[in-house]
Motif scaffolding. Structure first.
Motif, PDB file in Angstrom:
ATOM      1  N   ASP A  99      -9.189  11.050   5.012  1.00  0.00           N
ATOM      2  CA  ASP A  99      -8.025  10.189   5.274  1.00  0.00           C
ATOM      3  C   ASP A  99      -7.154  10.055   4.025  1.00  0.00           C
ATOM      4  O   ASP A  99      -5.921  10.082   4.095  1.00  0.00           O
ATOM      5  CB  ASP A  99      -8.470   8.793   5.721  1.00  0.00           C
ATOM      6  N   LEU A 100      -7.837   9.905   2.885  1.00  0.00           N
ATOM      7  CA  LEU A 100      -7.091   9.718   1.632  1.00  0.00           C
ATOM      8  C   LEU A 100      -6.349  10.986   1.212  1.00  0.00           C
ATOM      9  O   LEU A 100      -5.250  10.918   0.665  1.00  0.00           O
ATOM     10  CB  LEU A 100      -8.041   9.302   0.512  1.00  0.00           C
ATOM     11  N   ILE A 101      -6.960  12.145   1.448  1.00  0.00           N
ATOM     12  CA  ILE A 101      -6.286  13.418   1.124  1.00  0.00           C
ATOM     13  C   ILE A 101      -4.972  13.493   1.898  1.00  0.00           C
ATOM     14  O   ILE A 101      -3.907  13.813   1.342  1.00  0.00           O
ATOM     15  CB  ILE A 101      -7.188  14.616   1.502  1.00  0.00           C
ATOM     16  N   SER A 102      -5.038  13.192   3.192  1.00  0.00           N
ATOM     17  CA  SER A 102      -3.829  13.212   4.012  1.00  0.00           C
ATOM     18  C   SER A 102      -2.851  12.121   3.553  1.00  0.00           C
ATOM     19  O   SER A 102      -1.652  12.340   3.455  1.00  0.00           O
ATOM     20  CB  SER A 102      -4.212  13.019   5.485  1.00  0.00           C
ATOM     21  N   GLY A 103      -3.398  10.950   3.243  1.00  0.00           N
ATOM     22  CA  GLY A 103      -2.553   9.847   2.789  1.00  0.00           C
ATOM     23  C   GLY A 103      -1.805  10.192   1.512  1.00  0.00           C
ATOM     24  O   GLY A 103      -0.621   9.889   1.366  1.00  0.00           O
ATOM     25  N   LEU A 104      -2.500  10.844   0.580  1.00  0.00           N
ATOM     26  CA  LEU A 104      -1.865  11.232  -0.680  1.00  0.00           C
ATOM     27  C   LEU A 104      -0.757  12.264  -0.428  1.00  0.00           C
ATOM     28  O   LEU A 104       0.329  12.172  -1.001  1.00  0.00           O
ATOM     29  CB  LEU A 104      -2.920  11.802  -1.633  1.00  0.00           C
ATOM     30  N   ARG A 105      -1.039  13.234   0.450  1.00  0.00           N
ATOM     31  CA  ARG A 105      -0.024  14.247   0.750  1.00  0.00           C
ATOM     32  C   ARG A 105       1.250  13.586   1.303  1.00  0.00           C
ATOM     33  O   ARG A 105       2.357  13.883   0.867  1.00  0.00           O
ATOM     34  CB  ARG A 105      -0.560  15.263   1.756  1.00  0.00           C
ATOM     35  N   PHE A 106       1.068  12.663   2.234  1.00  0.00           N
ATOM     36  CA  PHE A 106       2.245  12.040   2.842  1.00  0.00           C
ATOM     37  C   PHE A 106       2.921  11.042   1.905  1.00  0.00           C
ATOM     38  O   PHE A 106       4.139  10.879   1.954  1.00  0.00           O
ATOM     39  CB  PHE A 106       1.876  11.415   4.187  1.00  0.00           C
ATOM     40  N   ALA A 107       2.143  10.394   1.055  1.00  0.00           N
ATOM     41  CA  ALA A 107       2.763   9.496   0.066  1.00  0.00           C
ATOM     42  C   ALA A 107       3.650  10.295  -0.883  1.00  0.00           C
ATOM     43  O   ALA A 107       4.779   9.896  -1.209  1.00  0.00           O
ATOM     44  CB  ALA A 107       1.679   8.753  -0.710  1.00  0.00           C
ATOM     45  N   ARG A 108       3.123  11.452  -1.332  1.00  0.00           N
ATOM     46  CA  ARG A 108       3.934  12.319  -2.210  1.00  0.00           C
ATOM     47  C   ARG A 108       5.182  12.806  -1.479  1.00  0.00           C
ATOM     48  O   ARG A 108       6.285  12.807  -2.016  1.00  0.00           O
ATOM     49  CB  ARG A 108       3.108  13.527  -2.659  1.00  0.00           C
ATOM     50  N   LEU A 109       4.985  13.245  -0.224  1.00  0.00           N
ATOM     51  CA  LEU A 109       6.112  13.787   0.539  1.00  0.00           C
ATOM     52  C   LEU A 109       7.182  12.724   0.770  1.00  0.00           C
ATOM     53  O   LEU A 109       8.377  12.985   0.594  1.00  0.00           O
ATOM     54  CB  LEU A 109       5.603  14.352   1.871  1.00  0.00           C
ATOM     55  N   GLU A 110       6.749  11.539   1.148  1.00  0.00           N
ATOM     56  CA  GLU A 110       7.718  10.468   1.412  1.00  0.00           C
ATOM     57  C   GLU A 110       8.546  10.181   0.166  1.00  0.00           C
ATOM     58  O   GLU A 110       9.761  10.018   0.233  1.00  0.00           O
ATOM     59  CB  GLU A 110       6.985   9.214   1.885  1.00  0.00           C
ATOM     60  N   ARG A 111       7.880  10.159  -0.978  1.00  0.00           N
ATOM     61  CA  ARG A 111       8.607   9.902  -2.216  1.00  0.00           C
ATOM     62  C   ARG A 111       9.538  11.070  -2.552  1.00  0.00           C
ATOM     63  O   ARG A 111      10.671  10.860  -2.995  1.00  0.00           O
ATOM     64  CB  ARG A 111       7.602   9.662  -3.350  1.00  0.00           C
ATOM     65  N   GLU A 112       9.062  12.303  -2.332  1.00  0.00           N
ATOM     66  CA  GLU A 112       9.898  13.473  -2.621  1.00  0.00           C
ATOM     67  C   GLU A 112      11.124  13.500  -1.723  1.00  0.00           C
ATOM     68  O   GLU A 112      12.194  13.944  -2.127  1.00  0.00           O
ATOM     69  CB  GLU A 112       9.088  14.767  -2.454  1.00  0.00           C
ATOM     70  N   LEU A 113      10.989  13.008  -0.493  1.00  0.00           N
ATOM     71  CA  LEU A 113      12.150  12.965   0.403  1.00  0.00           C
ATOM     72  C   LEU A 113      13.204  11.980  -0.104  1.00  0.00           C
ATOM     73  O   LEU A 113      14.369  12.055   0.276  1.00  0.00           O
ATOM     74  CB  LEU A 113      11.722  12.593   1.823  1.00  0.00           C
ATOM     75  N   ASP A 114      12.771  11.045  -0.956  1.00  0.00           N
ATOM     76  CA  ASP A 114      13.720  10.119  -1.591  1.00  0.00           C
ATOM     77  C   ASP A 114      14.201  10.661  -2.931  1.00  0.00           C
ATOM     78  O   ASP A 114      14.859   9.944  -3.688  1.00  0.00           O
ATOM     79  CB  ASP A 114      13.053   8.755  -1.817  1.00  0.00           C
ATOM     80  N   GLY A 115      13.814  11.884  -3.251  1.00  0.00           N
ATOM     81  CA  GLY A 115      14.236  12.492  -4.520  1.00  0.00           C
ATOM     82  C   GLY A 115      13.468  11.956  -5.717  1.00  0.00           C
ATOM     83  O   GLY A 115      13.968  11.993  -6.841  1.00  0.00           O
ATOM     84  N   ALA A 116      12.263  11.447  -5.479  1.00  0.00           N
ATOM     85  CA  ALA A 116      11.468  10.881  -6.575  1.00  0.00           C
ATOM     86  C   ALA A 116      10.036  11.434  -6.496  1.00  0.00           C
ATOM     87  O   ALA A 116       9.767  12.323  -5.691  1.00  0.00           O
ATOM     88  CB  ALA A 116      11.472   9.361  -6.490  1.00  0.00           C
ATOM     89  N   THR A 117       9.175  10.904  -7.316  1.00  0.00           N
ATOM     90  CA  THR A 117       7.762  11.307  -7.268  1.00  0.00           C
ATOM     91  C   THR A 117       6.909  10.048  -7.378  1.00  0.00           C
ATOM     92  O   THR A 117       7.386   9.000  -7.832  1.00  0.00           O
ATOM     93  CB  THR A 117       7.390  12.252  -8.432  1.00  0.00           C
ATOM     94  N   LEU A 118       5.650  10.164  -6.985  1.00  0.00           N
ATOM     95  CA  LEU A 118       4.728   9.048  -7.187  1.00  0.00           C
ATOM     96  C   LEU A 118       4.564   8.807  -8.688  1.00  0.00           C
ATOM     97  O   LEU A 118       4.554   9.762  -9.465  1.00  0.00           O
ATOM     98  CB  LEU A 118       3.356   9.366  -6.591  1.00  0.00           C
ATOM     99  N   SER A 119       4.427   7.561  -9.058  1.00  0.00           N
ATOM    100  CA  SER A 119       4.195   7.269 -10.479  1.00  0.00           C
ATOM    101  C   SER A 119       2.777   7.708 -10.850  1.00  0.00           C
ATOM    102  O   SER A 119       1.914   7.887  -9.977  1.00  0.00           O
ATOM    103  CB  SER A 119       4.352   5.767 -10.735  1.00  0.00           C
ATOM    104  N   GLN A 120       2.544   7.859 -12.146  1.00  0.00           N
ATOM    105  CA  GLN A 120       1.197   8.223 -12.612  1.00  0.00           C
ATOM    106  C   GLN A 120       0.168   7.189 -12.162  1.00  0.00           C
ATOM    107  O   GLN A 120      -0.959   7.522 -11.806  1.00  0.00           O
ATOM    108  CB  GLN A 120       1.186   8.333 -14.135  1.00  0.00           C
ATOM    109  N   CYS A 121       0.607   5.932 -12.151  1.00  0.00           N
ATOM    110  CA  CYS A 121      -0.298   4.846 -11.761  1.00  0.00           C
ATOM    111  C   CYS A 121      -0.668   4.978 -10.279  1.00  0.00           C
ATOM    112  O   CYS A 121      -1.839   4.807  -9.908  1.00  0.00           O
ATOM    113  CB  CYS A 121       0.409   3.522 -12.035  1.00  0.00           C
ATOM    114  N   GLU A 122       0.330   5.291  -9.443  1.00  0.00           N
ATOM    115  CA  GLU A 122       0.059   5.455  -8.005  1.00  0.00           C
ATOM    116  C   GLU A 122      -0.841   6.664  -7.759  1.00  0.00           C
ATOM    117  O   GLU A 122      -1.769   6.606  -6.952  1.00  0.00           O
ATOM    118  CB  GLU A 122       1.378   5.616  -7.246  1.00  0.00           C
ATOM    119  N   GLU A 123      -0.563   7.758  -8.481  1.00  0.00           N
ATOM    120  CA  GLU A 123      -1.409   8.955  -8.355  1.00  0.00           C
ATOM    121  C   GLU A 123      -2.843   8.631  -8.775  1.00  0.00           C
ATOM    122  O   GLU A 123      -3.802   9.031  -8.124  1.00  0.00           O
ATOM    123  CB  GLU A 123      -0.876  10.087  -9.242  1.00  0.00           C
TER     124      GLU A 123
END
Lengths: 91, 131
Positions: A10-34
């Motif tokens: 579940d977390l692997i999928s969650g991380l992929r979509f969290a990254r994607l959602e942020r990339e769609l906003d033109g940003a990236t997950l912070s180091q802390c979130e990663e």
């Protein structure tokens, strides 16, 4: 499958979509979130025995979507104001 | 609208880039995307963002979005993510209706194995710049 294995997947999928959602906003997950995802993944990974870890790795490989080696399409000339599509299937 | 972005490779130089196109359908609204869009009726081409000039480039990946012309970027993103969660374990091409939108994605195996979500983000980024 153990709870740890389920949570890991579940977390692997969650991380992929969290990254994607942020990339769609033109940003990236912070180091802390990663880091939060990675720490949780490590924790669930370490709860699994070796056989289960191997099963998870195999499952993740199988989950890769099948894709063709090449697409059978080429792009086409288009003009602004025109009504032609931008690609066609290669002959 | 029909909004599409496609990664292409130039056959002679090997140069790679993403070209994006925005087609509009003035006066048309829908709650379910019409079947004829985009393959039979792409619409009228309004804007392009061209990295590698066509024609004749080989397509390596594409993202097609059919959506009402007036849809917001936020709504489109939400629909796209919902669509991706539904299809992520299916073989390519991914093609489904999500609300008033239709999404279609295909990519070659090399791009997919490098991470399909990165490719989708790159294509979507190029596409939404035209909105």
């Amino acid at each position: 499958m153990s709870t740890a294995a389920d949570r890991y997947l579940d977390l692997i999928s969650g991380l992929r979509f969290a990254r994607l959602e942020r990339e769609l906003d033109g940003a990236t997950l912070s180091q802390c979130e990663e880091r939060e995802y990675i720490d949780a993944l490590d924790s669930f990974w370490n709860e699994m025995d070796h056989d289960e870890q191997e099963r998870i790795e195999s499952l993740l490989r199988d989950r890769m979507p099948n894709a063709p080696s090449e697409l059978e399409a080429k792009d086409t000339d288009v003009d602004v104001g025109g009504q032609a599509g931008p690609r066609r299937e290669a002959a | 609208m029909y909004l599409t972005a496609q990664r292409v490779v130039a056959p002679k130089t090997g140069e790679i880039g993403i070209n994006a196109f925005l087609y509009l359908h003035p006066g048309r609204t829908w709650t379910v995307p019409p079947n004829e869009i985009p393959d039979k009726v792409p619409g009228r081409l309004k804007k392009t963002n061209i990295a590698i000039p066509p024609p004749g480039n080989r397509i390596r990946s594409y993202l097609d979005i059919v959506a009402p012309d007036e849809i917001s970027g936020e709504e489109l993103k939400r629909r796209l993510l919902t669509f991706l969660k539904r299809v992520e374990r299916q073989p390519f091409p991914w093609d489904a209706v999500e609300g008033a939108c239709r999404f279609r994605i295909e990519m070659d195996a090399q791009l997919a194995s490098a991470g399909w979500s990165k490719e989708v983000a790159a294509l979507a980024g190029a596409a939404v710049e035209l909105m």
